[in-house]
Write an enzyme that holds these catalytic residues in place. Sequence first.
Site, PDB file in Angstrom:
ATOM      1  N   THR A 280       0.831  -1.204   0.000  1.00  7.76           N
ATOM      2  CA  THR A 280       0.000   0.000   0.000  1.00  7.76           C
ATOM      3  C   THR A 280       0.864   1.253   0.000  1.00  7.76           C
ATOM      4  O   THR A 280       0.593   2.207  -0.741  1.00  7.76           O
ATOM      5  CB  THR A 280      -0.938   0.002   1.225  1.00  7.76           C
TER       6      THR A 280
ATOM      7  N   ASN B  63      -6.296  -9.839  -6.930  1.00  5.96           N
ATOM      8  CA  ASN B  63      -6.248 -10.504  -5.633  1.00  5.96           C
ATOM      9  C   ASN B  63      -7.487 -11.346  -5.353  1.00  5.96           C
ATOM     10  O   ASN B  63      -7.438 -12.284  -4.561  1.00  5.96           O
ATOM     11  CB  ASN B  63      -6.066  -9.472  -4.516  1.00  5.96           C
TER      12      ASN B  63
ATOM     13  N   CYS C 282      -8.669  -6.723   2.766  1.00  2.00           N
ATOM     14  CA  CYS C 282      -8.749  -5.296   3.082  1.00  2.00           C
ATOM     15  C   CYS C 282     -10.175  -4.776   3.061  1.00  2.00           C
ATOM     16  O   CYS C 282     -10.427  -3.631   3.421  1.00  2.00           O
ATOM     17  CB  CYS C 282      -7.884  -4.501   2.113  1.00  2.00           C
TER      18      CYS C 282
END
Length: 383
Positions: A72, A150, A324
């Site tokens: 990130t 992902n 996330c």
Amino acid sequence: MRAVYVDNNATTRVAPEVIEAMLPYLAEQWGNPSSMHTFGGQVMHAVDAAREATAALIGAEPREIIFMSCGTEADNTVIHSALAAAPNKSRIITTAVEHPAVLNPMKELQKKGYDVVFLPVDTEGRLNLHELEDALDANTALVSVMWGNNETGVLFPIERIAELCAMRHIPLHVDAVQAVGKIPIDLARVPITYLALSGHKLHAPKGVGALFVRKGTPFTPLISGGHQERGRRGGTENVASIVGLGRACTLAGEHLDEEQTRVAALRDRLEHEILTTIPRAFRQGDPAMRLPNTTNIGFEAIEGEAILLLLNEYGICASSGSACTSGSLDPSHVLVAMGIPFTRAHGSIRFSLSRYNTDADVDFILEKLPGIIARLRELSPVP
């Protein structure tokens, strides 16, 4: 109860060899690598060796690697630096299925007046390169496209995208957090400008990552401070984790063939048996162009969270999407962008394997999952 862990796109087990490599830098060799004395200098040698190992995995030069805290931070650093290098340009091109580490900064920039283009994907999660090419113009400051998704594992044609950007002298940022260590990457051959990776996705610890910045690229740090990382990222180096990342990269290179063969075969067997034995189960994402470890399966008319809760009772660790965004009851933005029907997207499960998974793990999932789905279907108000 043993854990059957198939949530490796969320995080991975730290390899025993990585732990062994890190331990001396948590105990005996705890010096500051920026110190002038020998005690600190020997620690800097370890950081340099880790930089070489990280670069070797992706076909880069060691001086092109900047150590960071995570993917990130690397993604945000790229966006910050690229826009600083092109203050008179306002267009940014990305995709609708990026990780939140890219998607959310892009949405913030859009609110500030930037012309952010979110390219769509088709029902298999694939990009239309003609739409990308049409979006490129003289006002484009950056193109940011992930390598491997992902959630679905879908691989974008990064080599072709890199060629399109290079022809127009437009910098390309690739979030390769899920791809590094799973597929071959050679940045000496592919003209990518920036590439982000994260340690905890390839059996290194959490809290360390790296950013590739091609030599000659203008660069503005996101974190200013001391002279660490040749002035490109301030803050005392997280030495033990950096050493761990370097060791993990070496191991990833050694196991790359296994990822492509044995791990892929485990994934394929798991997927095939689920799709052939469980009614109204659907694979989501391109069946060919995808990461070797990932399958995303939608179970019609069942809540994914309920499936995960019952899997968890048997010690089976999977995911309904990105770690996330866990905790949200909304369908995955990736599956929504793909046009997956709500009743299937809401019941989607991601199985992501690693080299530590075995045939016995797959057997156990296949033993328990059909009964779980049948039980939930009996309780479901949707026929």
